[in-house]
Design an enzyme around this catalytic site. Structure first.
Site, short mmCIF file in Angstrom:
data_model
loop_
_atom_site.label_atom_id
_atom_site.label_comp_id
_atom_site.label_asym_id
_atom_site.label_seq_id
_atom_site.Cartn_x
_atom_site.Cartn_y
_atom_site.Cartn_z
N ASP A 142 -5.37 9.83 1.06
CA ASP A 142 -5.93 10.61 2.17
C ASP A 142 -6.24 12.04 1.74
O ASP A 142 -5.37 12.78 1.28
CB ASP A 142 -4.90 10.63 3.30
CG ASP A 142 -5.45 11.16 4.61
OD1 ASP A 142 -6.34 12.01 4.58
OD2 ASP A 142 -4.98 10.71 5.67
N SER B 40 -10.67 11.71 6.12
CA SER B 40 -9.99 10.67 6.90
C SER B 40 -10.80 10.25 8.13
O SER B 40 -11.92 9.77 8.02
CB SER B 40 -8.59 11.15 7.27
OG SER B 40 -7.77 10.09 7.67
#
Length: 407
Positions: free
Chosen positions: A236, A77
């Site tokens: 993610d 991320s």
């Protein structure tokens, strides 16, 4: 763009779906060139809070003369933005001897200027009209990341001197999905070569940063894997492993010094409120994230403790590792011997900004004022240096010779 009618992987490795098994393919990532004292870096998610503090940790590696020996860089991320910028700047950093000045000039100053002058969130909102058609919000994120940070760089064009690892979570298989310079995929569907695919670095970072709810799964249309026929659906990587350590925690990396920076969000215990059901689901999700991160942290710290039972130049026993792990909320002992006190005396800690602990800076991709950006860079730098001073002081040069990043 045509979408598959179902987000599933038709994989012999998955069998009936009761238990995932390795694909059994033979393609593996290329290994980086050898180093006398190889270093690995693991960078967590956490929006621009994670990006900026990660740059501080990278800066500390340069100060300690360890950046030139970096051979593995794994990220999730927000940490993947810093990792991607490091990857694109690597050849130029090498030409300047991986110096502190080069890191400031090529990495920190441009990114701080970008984040403090513009809002990536607003840039995404202005482009939402594009998602009325076939483009998804995650594909829009990839486009904006490319414009802001990566300038069309393809995965296959990254420098081979480091094994760059950008982690996402594969919703269809439940496995960690890796994007690297030469391969992409996961252990159940197998790995595919990046050569000729046109896969951009920005696509890998967007998949790594596609927070559930805000961004839909990134579907890799047209990709072909040895044990899968349908397109993976990626979100993610922090949903699977927000420490970014799984890719570099096996015994084959035993002799690689590992620096882990966890700038992920914190669950603040106490009274919680909000809309019932939604509130409870959000809290349960936070608890699951906290538990998985805590377990991974405990595992790697236990391996570090085993590594400290032998000298810095002795052979490590099985299950041991050398390295450090810090989080933005890490507290070091107040009274200590050796270089940690020297580090504190030389460099003030500065763990807050405008009265707020830096660990509590929101997880956003929004505009941040420059003093806050600089404070986060400094925090990552200070923590990495304090950890080395406390546990591996021989890795640091003369502390009085170091110049901290500006606040």
């Amino acid at each position: 763009m045509n979408r598959p009618s179902r987000l599933a992987v038709d994989s012999p490795a998955l069998g009936t779906g009761l238990q995932a098994r390795p694909c059994g393919d033979t393609l593996r990532p290329a290994q980086p060139p050898p180093a006398d004292r190889p270093v690995a870096l693991a960078l967590s998610g956490g929006g621009f809070r994670a990006t900026l503090s990660a740059l501080g940790a990278i800066r500390l590696l340069a100060d300690a003369g360890m950046l030139s020996e970096l051979r593995y860089a794994s990220s999730v991320s927000g940490g993947s933005i810093a990792n991607g910028r490091l990857a694109t700047s690597w050849p130029d950093l090498g030409q300047q001897g991986f110096s502190t000045a080069a890191v400031d000039e090529l990495l920190i100053d441009p990114l701080v200027a970008q984040v403090s002058s513009r809002s990536l969130k607003k840039a995404l909102l202005r482009g939402l009209w594009r998602t009325v058609g076939p483009m998804t919000r995650t594909e829009l994120l990839a486009r904006r990341l490319d414009e802001w940070f990566f300038d069309g760089t393809l995965l296959q064009d990254l420098d081979p001197g480091v094994r760059w690892i950008l982690n996402a979570a594969d919703l269809t298989t439940g496995a960690r999905f890796t994007f690297e310079r030469d391969v992409f995929g996961d252990y159940t569907i197998g790995l595919a070569p990046t050569a000729g695919t046109g896969l951009k670095l920005s696509t890998a970072v967007a998949a790594s940063a596609a927070v559930p709810g805000a961004f839909p799964p990134l579907v890799l249309d047209g990709a072909s894997f040895p044990c899968g026929s349908d397109a993976p659906a990626l979100l993610d990587g922090g949903a699977y492993d927000n420490t970014g350590t799984e890719s570099i925690d096996s015994e084959r990396y035993r002799d690689v010094f590992l620096l882990v920076l966890n700038a992920g969000g914190l669950l603040r215990p106490g009274v919680y409120s909000g809309i019932p059901v939604i509130r409870d689901l959000a809290r349960a999700n936070s608890l699951l994230y906290r538990q998985s991160t805590a377990l991974r942290t405990r595992l790697i710290v236990e391996r570090f403790l085993r590594g400290r039972t032998v000298g810095p130049d002795e052979t490590l026993p099985p299950g041991a590792r050398r390295g450090v792990l810090v989080g933005l909320a890490t507290d070091f002992p107040k009274d200590s011997d050796g270089q940690l006190d020297q580090w504190r005396d030389a460099f003030a800690e500065h763990r807050t900004h405008d009265g707020r602990d830096l660990a509590l800076v929101p997880t956003v991709f929004d505009q941040l004022e420059e003093p806050l950006c600089r404070a986060l860079v400094y925090r990552g730098w200070w923590l990495a240096g304090a950890a080395l001073a406390a546990y591996h002081p021989h890795r640091l040069p003369d502390i009085t010779s170091l110049k901290p990043p500006p606040l």
